[in-house]
Scaffold this motif. Sequence first.
Motif, short mmCIF file in Angstrom:
data_model
loop_
_atom_site.label_atom_id
_atom_site.label_comp_id
_atom_site.label_asym_id
_atom_site.label_seq_id
_atom_site.Cartn_x
_atom_site.Cartn_y
_atom_site.Cartn_z
N VAL A 124 134.06 -57.11 -33.02
CA VAL A 124 133.52 -57.54 -34.30
C VAL A 124 132.74 -56.37 -34.89
N ALA A 125 133.23 -55.83 -35.99
CA ALA A 125 132.62 -54.62 -36.54
C ALA A 125 132.85 -54.53 -38.04
N PHE A 126 131.82 -54.12 -38.75
CA PHE A 126 131.97 -53.85 -40.18
C PHE A 126 132.71 -52.54 -40.39
N HIS A 127 132.30 -51.50 -39.65
CA HIS A 127 132.85 -50.16 -39.85
C HIS A 127 134.09 -49.96 -38.99
N VAL A 128 135.24 -50.25 -39.56
CA VAL A 128 136.52 -49.98 -38.89
C VAL A 128 137.42 -49.28 -39.90
N PRO A 129 138.38 -48.49 -39.44
CA PRO A 129 139.27 -47.80 -40.37
C PRO A 129 139.92 -48.77 -41.36
N LEU A 154 143.43 -47.45 -20.96
CA LEU A 154 142.92 -48.12 -19.77
C LEU A 154 143.43 -49.55 -19.64
N GLY A 155 144.43 -49.89 -20.45
CA GLY A 155 145.05 -51.19 -20.30
C GLY A 155 144.43 -52.31 -21.12
N TRP A 156 143.63 -51.95 -22.12
CA TRP A 156 143.01 -52.96 -22.99
C TRP A 156 143.56 -52.82 -24.40
N ARG A 157 144.06 -53.90 -24.94
CA ARG A 157 144.39 -53.92 -26.37
C ARG A 157 143.25 -54.61 -27.10
N VAL A 158 142.99 -54.16 -28.30
CA VAL A 158 141.82 -54.63 -29.05
C VAL A 158 142.27 -55.24 -30.37
N THR A 159 141.68 -56.40 -30.68
CA THR A 159 141.79 -56.96 -32.02
C THR A 159 140.48 -56.71 -32.74
N LEU A 160 140.55 -56.04 -33.88
CA LEU A 160 139.36 -55.77 -34.69
C LEU A 160 139.17 -56.88 -35.70
N LEU A 161 138.00 -57.48 -35.70
CA LEU A 161 137.65 -58.51 -36.68
C LEU A 161 136.70 -57.90 -37.69
N SER A 162 137.15 -57.79 -38.94
CA SER A 162 136.35 -57.11 -39.95
C SER A 162 136.55 -57.80 -41.30
N LEU A 163 136.10 -57.13 -42.36
CA LEU A 163 136.15 -57.70 -43.71
C LEU A 163 137.34 -57.15 -44.49
N ALA A 164 137.61 -57.78 -45.61
CA ALA A 164 138.62 -57.26 -46.53
C ALA A 164 138.25 -55.84 -46.94
N VAL A 165 139.24 -55.00 -47.12
CA VAL A 165 139.01 -53.57 -47.38
C VAL A 165 138.19 -53.36 -48.64
N ASP A 166 138.24 -54.28 -49.61
CA ASP A 166 137.49 -54.08 -50.84
C ASP A 166 135.97 -54.17 -50.63
N ALA A 167 135.54 -54.49 -49.42
CA ALA A 167 134.11 -54.47 -49.11
C ALA A 167 133.58 -53.05 -48.97
N TYR A 168 134.47 -52.09 -48.74
CA TYR A 168 134.06 -50.73 -48.41
C TYR A 168 133.84 -49.89 -49.66
N ASP A 169 132.76 -49.12 -49.65
CA ASP A 169 132.48 -48.21 -50.76
C ASP A 169 133.30 -46.94 -50.67
N ALA A 170 133.70 -46.55 -49.47
CA ALA A 170 134.48 -45.32 -49.29
C ALA A 170 135.50 -45.56 -48.18
N THR A 171 136.69 -45.00 -48.37
CA THR A 171 137.74 -45.17 -47.36
C THR A 171 138.43 -43.84 -47.08
N ASP A 172 138.99 -43.75 -45.88
CA ASP A 172 139.76 -42.59 -45.46
C ASP A 172 141.00 -43.11 -44.75
N PRO A 173 142.11 -43.30 -45.49
CA PRO A 173 143.31 -43.90 -44.89
C PRO A 173 143.83 -43.15 -43.67
N ALA A 174 143.51 -41.86 -43.55
CA ALA A 174 143.99 -41.09 -42.40
C ALA A 174 143.44 -41.62 -41.09
N LEU A 175 142.29 -42.28 -41.12
CA LEU A 175 141.71 -42.81 -39.89
C LEU A 175 142.58 -43.92 -39.30
N ASP A 176 143.29 -44.64 -40.15
CA ASP A 176 144.16 -45.71 -39.66
C ASP A 176 145.20 -45.19 -38.68
#
Length: 338
Positions: A9-14, A35-57
């Motif tokens: 659960v994180a606000f700051h995700v790519p 290490l054998g763990w898959r992760v599901t990121l729970l975050s907000l709609a992208v329009d919540a972000y003031d700045a984005t960097d698509p390359a991080l995805d």
Amino acid sequence: MNQHHALFVAFHVPPEASSSGVLRTLKYVRYLDDLGWRVTLLSLAVDAYDATDPALDSQLPASCRIVRTRYLNTKRHLSLARRYPALLALPDVWIGWLPWAVAAGRRLFQSDPFELVYSTSPHATAHLIALSMARRTRVPWVADFRDPWFEVPPEPGAPNGPLFRRIDRILERTVIESCDAVVTTTAQLRDMLRLRYPTQPAAKFTTILNGYDEKDFAALPGETRAGTSLVVVHAGTINAEFRDPQPFFAAVRRCIDAGVIEPDRVRVKFLGGGPFAESPGLKATVAQLGLEEIIEFVPRLPYAESLRELARADLLLLLQFSPDTSGLVPAKLYEYLR
């Protein structure tokens, strides 16, 4: 398919790019996959972000899934004449994200059960979402603190009445006592929380320092800087409270006046300085000191490009000083030292 499944659960995700905190979560996800763990990121709609960097995805492993939800931002959606009820912004203005996030997490657990809940702050609302999820699912919960929840004295601009401080303390205590492990980014923050909650086992608190990913630097081309000027670079936001560059500007002016620095042989760049860098007051200070040809404010850059700017610099500038930040280590320091 990976053996284990974790919910983050994180606000700051790519592709969010306003905070270095996104890199901490990104790198966790990237290397947990090995290490054998898959992760599901729970975050907000992208329009919540003031700045984005698509390359991080592109750095997220194929096993990672992102679940985004609707949200309410107290300041953005509930303001009237630029004012909003502070009690509806505790622990932060993203508290309106909680109901949608909890509902999405519950649906996820029913369709694709996870074995671990991890939450990271800022923003502290993520911990309250994780608290609800851990209570509903009874899976282990790790709470990651990149910064203190509340500070003494309070961070400038934060609600500062007795009621606000009391509520924040109650919320933090509930999180600390309810989670299974507390992770901090510095030993000082870890020790502060240990002292604040002496009834909790000391082993519950641990530190995982920030750092850098060598793979990010390996991708940089060899750079040879042209010119003879000394180039000084500061990466990240500046502000008037604890990252104020004005004393540095004054020092540069004194060095020029004393003949220590030749004005045509030094350049200072501030990358992604934020609103304070664009403020009329700061620009007036630069003009009054006659440093317009020396000081340059560069808008926020994609992460890879900012690393290239750091690599080309002769000196890297770190600004941070106030009583409440003396024990915090900016994530960029590790990239500087690399």
